[in-house]
Write a protein that holds these residues in place. Structure first.
Motif, mmCIF file in Angstrom:
data_model
loop_
_atom_site.group_PDB
_atom_site.id
_atom_site.type_symbol
_atom_site.label_atom_id
_atom_site.label_comp_id
_atom_site.label_asym_id
_atom_site.label_seq_id
_atom_site.Cartn_x
_atom_site.Cartn_y
_atom_site.Cartn_z
ATOM 1 N N TYR B 119 0.844 -1.194 0.000
ATOM 2 C CA TYR B 119 0.000 0.000 0.000
ATOM 3 C C TYR B 119 0.880 1.245 0.000
ATOM 4 O O TYR B 119 0.563 2.250 -0.621
ATOM 5 N N LYS B 150 -2.143 1.935 -4.412
ATOM 6 C CA LYS B 150 -2.121 0.764 -3.538
ATOM 7 C C LYS B 150 -2.321 -0.479 -4.400
ATOM 8 O O LYS B 150 -3.104 -0.451 -5.356
ATOM 9 N N PHE B 167 -5.598 -0.541 -6.804
ATOM 10 C CA PHE B 167 -6.835 -0.050 -6.190
ATOM 11 C C PHE B 167 -7.174 1.373 -6.645
ATOM 12 O O PHE B 167 -8.295 1.659 -7.044
ATOM 13 N N ARG B 193 -13.692 0.632 -11.244
ATOM 14 C CA ARG B 193 -13.273 1.448 -10.102
ATOM 15 C C ARG B 193 -12.989 0.632 -8.850
ATOM 16 O O ARG B 193 -13.757 -0.228 -8.461
ATOM 17 N N GLU B 194 -11.858 0.936 -8.243
ATOM 18 C CA GLU B 194 -11.476 0.400 -6.938
ATOM 19 C C GLU B 194 -11.534 -1.133 -6.827
ATOM 20 O O GLU B 194 -12.310 -1.679 -6.052
ATOM 21 N N TYR B 196 -10.700 -4.255 -5.111
ATOM 22 C CA TYR B 196 -10.329 -4.346 -3.691
ATOM 23 C C TYR B 196 -9.666 -5.665 -3.345
ATOM 24 O O TYR B 196 -9.027 -5.804 -2.310
ATOM 25 N N PHE B 212 -14.953 -2.455 -5.836
ATOM 26 C CA PHE B 212 -15.729 -1.820 -4.780
ATOM 27 C C PHE B 212 -16.501 -0.621 -5.314
ATOM 28 O O PHE B 212 -17.640 -0.375 -4.938
#
Lengths: 119, 390
Positions: B119, B150, B167, B193-194, B196, B212
């Motif tokens: 991260y 991340k 991410f 998007r995102e 996870y 996510f």
């Protein structure tokens, strides 16, 4: 023998006010400061449940770090609102079903002053 | 030699041989104790604790992979620590703090490289599995200003590759480390998007990232990378109000039974069933809470599901033929992880708030043993050494 204890009428009124004030102060302190067991629960929640995104030591994960230096420029009111109602557009969920406003405030206080690793 | 001397000599020989008797590692594993930064070495034949190993730093969200000979565990800690543990001696043989904040790792197909996804600073670092010396550094740069994203969902893939998701950037990268010091990166942009977390199917073919920030999953067919990443289940949940998510689901260990895969729905009290030929949703099962792990028993006949806060005191078992909930267990608050023994006769379950690891007979669904552990989280058995993506 002289009766030393009987107060003057005026003085007793002052006492009553003082006692009432004291009562109010303790009552409000009790409202902002959770009970001992609940404090433990809240710290446990912070470490393990908030910690699942923010890291168990709160130095960040998928969510941002919650260490005091990261929170310096954020107001307590904004932090309380973030905890209670979450942040739209981010994964931060609302916690108001699980925390009262006072409990959120207490947690904000703990976060701002930093929580020792002992917890 | 007198007879009593002979007996003594024989006894001594037997004792010495006993001491030196080699021990195999195939029935060993570790339980992560996240609060105390320790691991407990366990064996699954008699369900006993063997040794506590301390000094591994912050182990919240820690995960473990194994060397191909099942001798060594590589432990990925949240504080960026990468630790190599000898499963026979129970000692730490190498340790490095390789970043400020990491989320997991993988071991290469040939076992020579260990990769860690970070991260902070965002990226992947690759280490020599023997010495833990840095071999390659892959910063997850994106955007015009070269921000670092991340990295999540890092897995190994056939062909000495690692696959992972960014991410913040919404990308999937495939890194070929056939030449370890010169990783060849293939980037797939705009995957959604995102992302996870992600998984790779047990055959090492399909890499699937959960999103996510929007509905659906992003899938890359590694047999056909030229087709790019495609969206699956993108219709799922459209127009429905998502529940707040108190813990991100994990995709690792998802269950494939026959033609169907069982995956956790994000922000919903549902497990999704996907046809793995068409990648279409065939059904959803209403469950007790928001699923975190949806773990298939090795034979695929049933699926065990645990849940996010505030429903993390419950585990449910789904029958993969009837697609109904067959059982609901209440093991205690804070069920964090589950691991089946390699052939699925037992399931080990960490119950954080009870400070216990429970062992269930999967046939009777009864607890057959419980072992004390300090805030246990992940449980990892050595059999993972021989499975792609674990």
């Amino acid at each position: 023998m002289r009766l030393a204890i009987a107060p003057e009428p005026g003085r007793s009124r002052w006492y009553a006010v003082a006692v009432a004030l004291l009562f109010l102060m303790t009552a409000s302190a009790a409202a902002t400061e959770p009970e001992g067991d609940r404090k433990d629960e809240l710290l446990h929640l912070l470490q393990h449940d908030c910690g699942s995104c923010h890291g168990m030591t709160l130095k960040g994960g998928l969510g941002p770090s919650l260490l005091p230096e990261q929170l310096e420029d954020k107001s307590a009111m904004m932090l309380r609102a973030t905890i209670l109602i979450g942040r739209a557009g981010t994964p931060m969920p609302p916690w108001q079903d699980f925390l009262s406003e006072e409990e959120a405030d207490w947690l904000v206080g703990r976060l701002q002053e930093g929580i020792s690793d002992a917890n | 030699m007198r007879i009593d001397q002979l007996l003594l000599a024989t006894a001594l020989t037997v004792m010495l041989a006993g001491c030196a008797a080699p021990r195999a590692t195939g029935d060993l594993g570790v339980v992560v104790e996240r609060a105390s930064g320790s691991l407990t070495l366990v064996e699954t034949t008699n369900q006993t604790l063997l040794k506590r190993i301390k000094g591994l730093g912050d182990l919240s969200h820690a995960s473990v992979v194994y060397s191909r000979d099942e001798r060594f565990a590589y432990v990925f800690g949240r504080d960026g620590g990468l630790t190599k543990v000898d499963m026979l001696s129970g000692r730490i043989t190498a340790r490095t703090i390789q970043s400020g904040n990491s989320i997991g790792g993988a071991i290469s197909q040939d076992g020579s490289l260990v990769a860690v996804s970070n991260y902070e600073p965002g990226g992947v670092k690759v280490f020599d599995a023997r010495t833990l010396e840095l071999v390659a550094d892959i910063p997850a740069t994106y955007g015009e200003e070269g921000q670092l994203s991340k990295v999540v969902g890092l897995v190994d893939a056939p062909g000495q590759r690692f696959v992972f998701s960014l991410f913040d950037a919404g990308e999937i990268w495939v890194a070929d480390l056939s030449q370890p010091d010169q990783p060849q990166i293939t980037r797939f942009k705009d995957i959604g998007r995102e992302p996870y977390d992600a998984l790779i199917t047990p055959d090492g073919r399909h890499y699937i990232a959960g999103l996510f920030g929007e509905d659906g999953l992003a899938m890359l067919d590694l047999w056909h990378p030229e087709q790019g990443v495609r969206r699956i289940l993108d219709h799922y949940g459209r127009g429905e109000q998502k529940l707040p998510v108190y813990k991100m689901p994990h995709l690792e260990g998802w269950a494939i039974a026959g033609d169907y895969a069982f995956v956790p729905a994000v922000g919903r009290h549902e497990v999704l069933i996907i046809d793995v030929d068409t990648w279409q949703e065939v059904d959803r099962i209403k469950v007790h809470g928001q699923p975190v792990f949806v773990m298939g028993r090795p034979d695929g006949r049933e699926v065990w599901v645990n849940y996010a806060f505030p429903d993390n005191d419950t585990v449910q078992i789904i029958d993969t033929v009837s697609m109904q909930i067959a059982d609901t267990l209440k093991p205690g608050k804070g069920v964090l992880h589950m691991e089946f023994t390699p052939r699925g006769e037992h399931l080990w379950m960490s119950v954080r708030d009870e400070d216990v690891v429970r062992v269930y007979d999967t046939r009777t669904r009864r607890e057959i043993a419980n072992l004390p552990a300090d805030k246990p989280s992940g449980i990892f058995f050595t059999a993972r050494a021989h499975r792609i993506g674990l």
